[in-house]
Scaffold this motif. Structure first.
Motif: not given
Length: 753
Positions: A350-366, A398-407
């Motif tokens: 319940t503590f890993t949010p969805i917002n405008r910048n989560a996807w582009p930041a995680a995608r760049r991390a990959v 699934t995602f969670g734990g501050f994590c969206y994509l498993c880089s």
């Protein structure tokens, strides 16, 4: 644009393609070469014993991964010399410029990394007496001029150019490249090197008397390097020292993902603090981030999860975060349609949010992590992706734990196209994402050291019993540790993890790097200080695996930079002492794999025990099945089974094992149920070593005496003698216990306190 990489074998799909394309280039450029020699290339890469050389294939690939140049280098670790067997570019390309030139520089670097005290190869002559055809002579001169730029010149004053037949022309020079640091060897060593080249490479062409003539012509002070012949060429520097700068790829878009709610510790300041300390070390060189297609992410993550993350983030209100709050524990097959409710369908907390910048930041991390993987494929011993948000809690669906994509998993899967990969997760929290993604695969080993899930996030994974399924059975190792762990205990766990990775013998390592094991971290309970992180970095680097490091956790602002700096100080020092930078140890060692010891029972062990016990030819079918059942019961019940095991392995082979346990109802007495070694190990001391280790384990557990049952029949005479030699005495004998004429002999030994 091209990259140069080492191809360790022809097993992985991309490696098979690269080997085939390299063979095609070699056939086109060396039409007079025996076809069998080129056809044998895959076997030469994997079998140094038959050819008495360690063979390495280096290829230069274009942006579409097509091979444009290839080089085969042979290395003799005993004589410490390298031999460039072949170097060729696609027809029409010049070997002295562009791709071919870069490839030769990489060959020099690899030779230096292996410890070669010189690189040798053959070049056809450039004078009219031995090369009468002007066109051929011009080509020969161009090659020798190119190599002279590197300080490589023909060795003169020997009979190496002697024709095999009187009519032969264009007999090759033996060229020596000292790699900017070595002189020609003394005559005795040069004789050994020339003999090795002629006998191993040209054994079917050069008769023994010819080899003796050439070798015998090498006399001290009679040979030398030919003086430089081509003026005006710019000298190329010697290969760089192997402690090269570590490629550093920073997520330059990480700070757009900034959750400002109180208590959200995964903040942008983490990257700045690490960079501030690392920039002062001089250990790194910045690499620009490349963009990679989504297909690499879709190979490890469910496409529906990716579609949800991308669309939900894009549709999220400006400067607002949506947190999961409803989870589909009752009917997961009927997902809701509203985005805010659907978050709980894909998230594990319940503590890993969805917002405008989560996807582009995680995608760049990959992209950053894949750029680091590319750098390692291109020859870097290690590369560091300094990224946020982290990724190791993101599972396939699934995602969670501050994590969206498993880089890290994306990088590992990418590298698996080129060889075997191990993932080592040293974050405080279990790497459930990597475990889930690779749980049924045998080409990627996942190992995680973490807080026990009984108290540490993510709570529902990370147990020792989770070892893999299907073909992935035995390819997942969890090492959960208690809340309070000393640095010494942590190092013991790391040794266990590295031992398992050594058994797997990967071509590449992905390190999920968390600094939340540090003292005072708000998400952890352990006590590692900078000096401990320095040792951790050194131990990992000393294994010698080409390593992609991916930043995960670490949240104590005051010590984060110091811990990171200490870790990389240790890592850089370890890279310098690794057995062979940019190569798994198994690729360059002529010695057999070291013997490894372990106590954990893996899913593949019952089958291996059955094979070993059957191979001894001393046990009945029922006895063999009993040995197997004990291992299976330990897997099922764990310690509650009462059975303890010790295994001696060499590579993937089980050499010996023992099964023992405390006698029910006794506080100090233990039984040795089984001890067996492979037939070829009989009389070699392995059985005695296993027994000593078993006794030591029993003693540490409070045991004070050991009992062993065996048969009194003549067939077991050598077994009984073995126990007597190890200090046991015959405590009792029960006549006709097993069958008429076959009694039970009970041996006992008292252990010192």
């Amino acid at each position: 644009m091209f990259r140069i990489r080492k191809v360790p074998d022809a097993r992985a799909p991309s490696n098979r393609t690269a080997v085939a394309e390299a063979q095609a280039i070699l056939r086109a450029q060396f039409p007079g070469m025996a076809p069998d020699d080129i056809d044998a290339l895959p076997g030469r890469l994997e079998d140094p014993f038959t050819h008495r050389f360690v063979a390495e294939l280096l290829v230069a690939e274009d942006a579409r991964s097509h091979v444009r140049a290839a080089a085969v280098m042979l290395y003799d670790p005993e004589l410490a010399f390298a031999f460039l067997d072949m170097l060729a570019t696609t027809p029409g390309a010049s070997p002295g410029r562009g791709t071919g030139g870069a490839l030769y520089e990489r060959v020099r670097l690899e030779a230096a990394a292996l410890g070669a005290k010189g690189l040798y190869f053959e070049c056809l002559p450039d004078d009219s007496e031995t090369s009468p055809d002007p066109a051929i002579r011009a080509q020969n001169a161009a090659r020798l001029k190119f190599y002279e730029r590197f300080g490589a010149r023909p060795i003169v004053g020997t009979a190496y150019e002697t024709p095999l037949s009187p009519e032969d022309t264009d007999m090759p020079h033996l060229v020596f490249d000292g790699l900017g640091r070595h002189d020609l060897p003394d005559s005795e060593r040069l004789q050994d090197i020339v003999r090795a080249i002629l006998e191993r490479k040209y054994g079917t062409l050069c008769p023994s008397d010819y080899v003796a003539e050439v070798v015998g012509s090498i006399h001290e002070e009679a040979y030398a390097l030919r003086p430089p012949r081509y003026k005006g060429t710019k000298t190329v520097a010697a290969p760089a020292e192997m402690r090269r700068p570590i490629p550093l790829i920073v997520n330059d878009r990480h700070d757009i993902h900034h959750i400002r709610e109180r208590g959200y510790v995964e903040s942008p300041i983490r990257i700045k603090l690490i960079l501030d300390d690392l920039d002062a070390t001089g250990l790194f060189v910045r690499h620009e981030t490349r963009h990679f297609p989504d297909r690499w992410i879709r190979e490890v993550h469910d496409a529906r999860l990716l579609d949800y993350l991308k669309s939900a983030c894009a549709e999220a209100p400006e400067k607002t975060s949506i947190y999961p709050y409803v989870f589909p524990v009752r009917n997961a097959t009927r997902p809701p349609k509203e985005r805010s409710v659907l978050a709980g369908y894909w998230c594990i907390d319940t503590f890993t949010p969805i917002n405008r910048n989560a996807w582009p930041a995680a995608r760049r991390a990959v992209d950053c992590t894949l750029t680091a993987a590319e750098a390692v494929l291109g020859g870097a011993p290690a590369a560091y992706a300094l990224v946020r948000p982290p990724g190791h809690h993101a599972e396939r669906k699934t995602f969670g734990g501050f994590c969206y994509l498993c880089s890290g998993a994306v990088a590992a899967n990418y590298l698996s196209h080129y060889g075997k990969v191990a993932i080592l997760d040293i974050d405080y929290h279990h790497g459930n994402g990597q475990q889930d993604i690779f749980y049924e695969r045998a080409d990627v080993l996942t190992v995680s050291i973490h807080g026990d899930p009984s108290f540490a996030y993510p709570y529902f994974t990370g147990f020792r019993s989770e070892t893999g399924l299907g073909c992935g059975a035995g390819h997942n190792l969890n090492i959960p540790l208690p809340e309070t762990v000393s640095p010494a205990q942590y190092i013991d766990a790391l040794d266990q993890a590295l031992e398992r990775i050594g058994e797997f013998r990967p071509d590449y390592l992905v390190l999920s790097l968390g600094f939340d094991t540090g003292r005072g971290d708000p998400t952890g309970t352990w006590s590692n200080r900078p000096e401990d992180f320095r040792r951790i970095g050194a131990l990992i680097a000393e294994q010698g695996y080409p390593t992609v490091l991916v930043q995960e956790g670490g949240y104590r602002i005051r010590t984060l930079g110091a811990n990171a700096r200490a870790f990389f100080d240790g890592l850089a020092g370890g890279l310098g002492s690794a057995p062979c930078p940019n190569a798994a140890p198994s690729r360059t060692a002529n010695a057999p794999a070291p013997r490894r010891w372990r106590t954990s029972v893996r899913p593949e062990d019952p089958g291996r025990i059955r094979a070993l016990v059957a191979a001894t030819d001393r046990f009945s079918a029922d006895e063999i099945e009993i040995a197997v059942e004990l291992a299976q019961e330990r897997i099922t019940l764990g310690r509650a089974s009462g059975y303890h095991f010790l295994f001696a392995n060499r590579g993937d082979r089980l050499e010996g094992f023992a099964c023992f346990g405390q006698i029910p109802g006794s506080e100090t007495s233990w039984d040795l149920y089984w001890i067996a070694v492979q037939p070829e190990q009989h009389g070699q001391g392995l059985g005695a070593e296993i027994l000593r280790r078993v006794e030591a384990t029993i003693g540490r557990a409070g045991g004070r005496q050991v009992f062993i049952d065996t048969s009194s029949s003549p067939a077991y005479a050598s077994t009984r003698t073995f126990y007597l030699r190890q200090g046991y005495h015959l405590a009792a004998e029960l006549a006709d216990f097993y069958r008429q004429g076959d009694g039970k002999a009970i041996y006992a030994k008292a252990l010192s306190a």
